[in-house]
Each structure stands twice: as C-alpha cells, then as structure tokens.
Motif scaffolding. Structure first.
Motif, mmCIF file in Angstrom:
data_model
loop_
_atom_site.group_PDB
_atom_site.id
_atom_site.type_symbol
_atom_site.label_atom_id
_atom_site.label_comp_id
_atom_site.label_asym_id
_atom_site.label_seq_id
_atom_site.Cartn_x
_atom_site.Cartn_y
_atom_site.Cartn_z
ATOM 1 N N MET A 107 27.584 11.956 -10.382
ATOM 2 C CA MET A 107 27.753 10.634 -9.780
ATOM 3 C C MET A 107 26.524 10.193 -8.990
ATOM 4 S SD MET A 107 30.340 9.106 -10.700
ATOM 5 C CE MET A 107 30.022 7.774 -9.561
ATOM 6 N N ILE A 108 25.705 11.118 -8.581
ATOM 7 C CA ILE A 108 24.511 10.743 -7.823
ATOM 8 C C ILE A 108 23.359 10.397 -8.771
ATOM 9 C CG2 ILE A 108 22.754 11.607 -6.243
ATOM 10 C CD1 ILE A 108 24.941 13.154 -4.819
ATOM 11 N N TYR A 109 23.142 11.218 -9.778
ATOM 12 C CA TYR A 109 22.010 10.999 -10.675
ATOM 13 C C TYR A 109 22.397 10.309 -11.981
ATOM 14 C CZ TYR A 109 19.429 14.172 -7.623
ATOM 15 O OH TYR A 109 18.819 14.750 -6.547
ATOM 16 N N GLY A 110 23.633 10.433 -12.401
ATOM 17 C CA GLY A 110 24.063 9.918 -13.702
ATOM 18 C C GLY A 110 23.817 8.429 -13.908
ATOM 19 N N PRO A 111 24.273 7.549 -12.989
ATOM 20 C CA PRO A 111 24.031 6.119 -13.194
ATOM 21 C C PRO A 111 22.548 5.769 -13.287
ATOM 22 C CG PRO A 111 25.705 6.472 -11.509
ATOM 23 C CD PRO A 111 25.105 7.809 -11.803
ATOM 24 N N THR A 112 21.723 6.456 -12.501
ATOM 25 C CA THR A 112 20.288 6.170 -12.522
ATOM 26 C C THR A 112 19.665 6.609 -13.842
ATOM 27 O OG1 THR A 112 20.301 6.604 -10.148
ATOM 28 C CG2 THR A 112 18.164 6.418 -11.200
ATOM 29 N N VAL A 113 20.115 7.751 -14.380
ATOM 30 C CA VAL A 113 19.614 8.210 -15.673
ATOM 31 C C VAL A 113 19.948 7.192 -16.763
ATOM 32 C CG1 VAL A 113 19.906 9.953 -17.469
ATOM 33 C CG2 VAL A 113 19.652 10.659 -15.100
ATOM 34 N N LEU A 114 21.179 6.691 -16.758
ATOM 35 C CA LEU A 114 21.584 5.719 -17.775
ATOM 36 C C LEU A 114 20.751 4.445 -17.690
ATOM 37 C CD1 LEU A 114 25.457 6.177 -17.571
ATOM 38 C CD2 LEU A 114 24.009 6.708 -19.543
ATOM 39 N N PHE A 115 20.572 3.933 -16.462
ATOM 40 C CA PHE A 115 19.784 2.713 -16.293
ATOM 41 C C PHE A 115 18.347 2.939 -16.761
ATOM 42 C CE2 PHE A 115 17.493 -0.702 -14.416
ATOM 43 C CZ PHE A 115 18.398 -1.713 -14.146
ATOM 44 N N LEU A 120 15.408 12.495 -8.224
ATOM 45 C CA LEU A 120 15.679 11.073 -8.432
ATOM 46 C C LEU A 120 14.489 10.408 -9.121
ATOM 47 C CD1 LEU A 120 17.606 8.688 -7.970
ATOM 48 C CD2 LEU A 120 16.479 8.305 -5.772
ATOM 49 N N GLY A 121 13.271 10.706 -8.643
ATOM 50 C CA GLY A 121 12.095 10.195 -9.334
ATOM 51 C C GLY A 121 11.999 10.722 -10.754
ATOM 52 N N GLY A 122 12.450 11.948 -10.963
ATOM 53 C CA GLY A 122 12.434 12.523 -12.302
ATOM 54 C C GLY A 122 13.367 11.817 -13.263
ATOM 55 N N THR A 123 14.463 11.242 -12.744
ATOM 56 C CA THR A 123 15.365 10.502 -13.630
ATOM 57 C C THR A 123 14.669 9.261 -14.186
ATOM 58 O OG1 THR A 123 16.322 9.200 -11.809
ATOM 59 C CG2 THR A 123 17.391 11.287 -12.341
ATOM 60 N N PHE A 124 13.862 8.593 -13.370
ATOM 61 C CA PHE A 124 13.102 7.445 -13.878
ATOM 62 C C PHE A 124 12.062 7.906 -14.892
ATOM 63 C CE2 PHE A 124 14.551 5.915 -9.685
ATOM 64 C CZ PHE A 124 15.192 4.752 -10.084
#
Length: 410
Positions: free
Chosen positions: A1-9, A126-130
């Motif tokens: 829930m913390i990283y998942g939405p950001t990965v999708l976006f 978090l930066g890695g997800t972008f």
C-alpha cells in the motif's frame, strides 16, 4: 500500500513518455513543437507542487492521491482521443500536474511516518519506484506497439494503471490510519527540536495551527534559498544528463541503436544503485551520497567535454555515460530524503511543495540552459557548464547539509 500505487503510476507514465513526441508529430507538430509538448509534462509537474502541498495539508495523502488519480484518468482519455495539438498538450500538462500531487502525497506520508534511522532507505526505495517505471515502461510500450501497432495502446495501458492505482488507494488498507494507530516511538515535541521523524499520530498535522503554503515558504526561506538551491543544482545535473547523452552521441556520428544502447546501459547502472544510496545515507550520513554523486557527475561532464574531437570519442562517450549513471544512481532518493529531513515534522506538506518546486525548476531549466549555451557556443562548452554546476552544487552541499540537516539523537 505504500509503494504499490506509486509503482503503478510510474509504470504507466514511463510507457507513455517516449511516445508523446511521436503522437504530437502525428497530430501535425514539427520537431520544436513536439519537444515543447513533451516538456509540458515537466511544466505541469512544476506547477502542481504548490497546489499539491496545499491539498495534502488539508485532505490528507490518501484522498489527494485518489483525486489526482481520477483527474489523471480524465487526462489520459483526453490524450487518447485528442483531435488537435492543443487538446493533446493540455492533457500532457494535466498528467504532469497530477503526477506532482501523487508524488508529493507519498513523500509527505513517508516524511512524517518513517523513523529517521531508515528514512533514507525508505525514500530511496520510493525514488526507485519512479526509476523502475521509467526503466521498464518503455519496454512495455515497445511490446504493446509490437502487438497492436498503435501508439495509443500505451496510453490506454497508462489509464489501466491509473484505475488500478486509484482502486488500490481507495479499497486497500489505509497506511495513514495504520501508522496513526501504532504506538509512537518518539515524543513529537522532541522530534520537532531534533528532526526525528514522528511515527505515531500527528495531532497538529491538520489542526487549526496549520500555516499556508506561502507562509511556510517565507518561514523557511533560509533553508530553501541555500540547501534548496543546492538540491536544485543536483536536479539540474540529472536532467541535463538525459539531454546531453543523446545529443552527444548524435554529434559524434553514432547511429541511433548505439546511442540507445549506451544510454540504456547508463540507465541500468543508475537503476541498480538506488537502494545502495539509501544504505549509504542511513549508515554514514547524507553527504556521503550527495557529495560523491555531484563530484562524479560534475567530473564526468567536464571530462566528456574534452573528448568530442578525439579519435576514440565513442569509447570515451560510453565510459563517461557509465560514470554519469553511477553518479546518478548514488544520488537516488537524496532529494526526497533531504526534503524530509528539513521539513517541519508536524505539517510537512506545504514545505515539501516548495522544496519540490525548487528541485523541479532546476530539472526544467537545465535542458533550456544546455540548448542556449550549445546554440551560442558548442555542445562541448554546454557540457562543461553542466559539469561546473555539478561542482558548485557539491560545494553547496558540503556547506549547507551539516548546517541544516538534523542529526539522530544519541
């Protein structure tokens, strides 16, 4: 829930970004206009940071992400069916605006909830997800093009990612509530003095004592005008790397596939190091990531500037592209982490809106600076100027990180 939405976006956005100039050209844009429309994404993100800080401070991270996702879905639909360039450009701008809200909401959440002991690692992730989205997204777009033969397939993929992200935010467990219910590991009053993150509930985050975005900018003008400008220089050097490397490859006569291979390897090195950056920052301090990153990138650009007319210029291009990838990878998460370190613990969102506006401005201005200097002199001179900015930023980090960044309590 913390990283998942950001990965999708990020995954959907990464699939669409390479195709924006292509679709703009299909709608009648020439090369300069197509480049201008592609830059609308960065401009939208730049313009969205301050309103995003205002929204997060008032309605919370979860609702801000949900609203941003829904509005971005509208932008994706408009992008897919845009009949003229103006509508397409407005859609790209809107998506950039929503990306700012999405990114700031998660940045604010992690600033207030992550303990200082592993804040840098969590924000580097978090930066890695972008980075993951920007790295994998183009391959997804290529696969969709091979299957459907239409650039709009990637746009609809972005829309599907946004819908999934919004549903995850609205229907999944709420991290804000879960962290608020957890026992606090630190006294909030003490945290305000030392910079230690608050891991429990934050009663003043949406209370009556909140100050506005512009009042926050004025109150924290010292750190924004010093450490914030240093952070903007890092963002500028990062952004310049994405512009200079392809242009350099063209200027020394390499074909498109070779340039893509060199830039791709540089990006892979960058992506591989994102978690190592967080480990370094948490264990040894922020300067141990920021300073080597700026010195490597600054030195890499300056050294590259002297290789243009050498007989072995292709070899030097590949080598210094790898050096720039290492430097950029070592800086992963540093802007997020420094922003979290110096943000007011009780209500960070308005400050982070100002912080991200500064860093995004640095990233947006760098390509314009490279273009202007290259037009007036040469690409080699423009590359050297970027390197000097990197060294100036390194000096600023050495001076201002110890002054403004709080240290963990013993």
């Amino acid at each position: 829930m913390i990283y998942g939405p950001t990965v999708l976006f990020a995954l959907g956005e990464g699939a669409v970004i390479p195709l924006i100039p292509v679709i703009a050209a299909e709608l009648g844009a020439d090369v300069p206009v197509a480049a201008l429309i592609a830059s609308a994404l960065v401009v939208g993100q730049l313009c969205g940071n301050l309103p995003a800080g205002w929204a997060v401070a008032r309605i919370g991270e979860r609702l801000t992400m949900a609203f941003a996702g829904v509005i971005a879905v509208g932008g994706v639909v408009a992008m897919a069916v845009a009949p003229v360039l103006a509508v397409f450009a407005a859609s790209v701008f809107l998506i950039g605006f929503c990306a700012a809200a999405f990114g700031l909401a998660r940045h604010s959440f992690m600033t207030t909830r992550m303990p200082l002991a592993y804040r840098a690692r969590s924000l580097s992730l978090l930066g890695g997800t972008f980075r993951l989205g920007m790295f994998v997204g183009p391959f997804v777009a290529a696969a969709l093009l091979a299957i459907f033969g239409d650039e709009h397939a990637a746009i609809w993929f972005f829309g599907a990612c946004l819908v999934a992200s919004v549903l995850l935010v609205l229907l999944g467990p709420d991290p804000e509530a879960e962290f608020a219910d957890a026992p606090s590991g630190a006294d909030p009053a003490a945290a305000e003095d030392t910079g230690e993150a608050v891991t429990g509930s934050i009663p003043t985050a949406r209370g009556a004592g909140r100050v506005g975005v512009f009042a926050t900018m004025w109150r924290h003008r010292a750190v924004l005008s010093r450490l914030g400008v240093a952070a903007a220089s890092l963002s500028a050097v990062r952004s310049a790397r994405q512009v200079v490397l392809p242009l350099w490859g063209v200027s020394i006569g390499l074909d498109a596939s070779t340039i893509a291979l060199v830039v791709g390897i540089s990006g892979a090195i960058d992506f591989a190091l994102f978690y190592a950056s967080g480990q370094v920052m948490d264990r040894f301090g922020r300067l141990w990531a920021a300073l080597p990153a700026m010195v490597l990138m600054g030195g890499g650009f300056i050294a590259l500037a002297f290789t243009h007319d050498l007989s072995s210029n292709a070899m030097w291009f590949a080598m210094f592209a790898a050096v720039l990838g290492v430097g950029n990878g070592l800086s992963s998460g540093i802007l997020l982490t420094l922003g979290a370190d110096v943000a007011p613990p009780a209500d960070p969102a308005p400050f982070l809106g100002s912080w991200r506006t500064l860093t995004d401005a640095g990233g947006a201005l760098a390509p314009l600076l490279v273009s202007a200097v290259a037009a007036a002199t040469s690409l080699a001179v423009a590359t050297g100027v970027v390197g000097l900015i990197g060294f100036a930023g390194a000096v600023a980090f050495v001076r201002y990180v110890p002054r403004f960044v709080p240290r963990p309590r013993e």
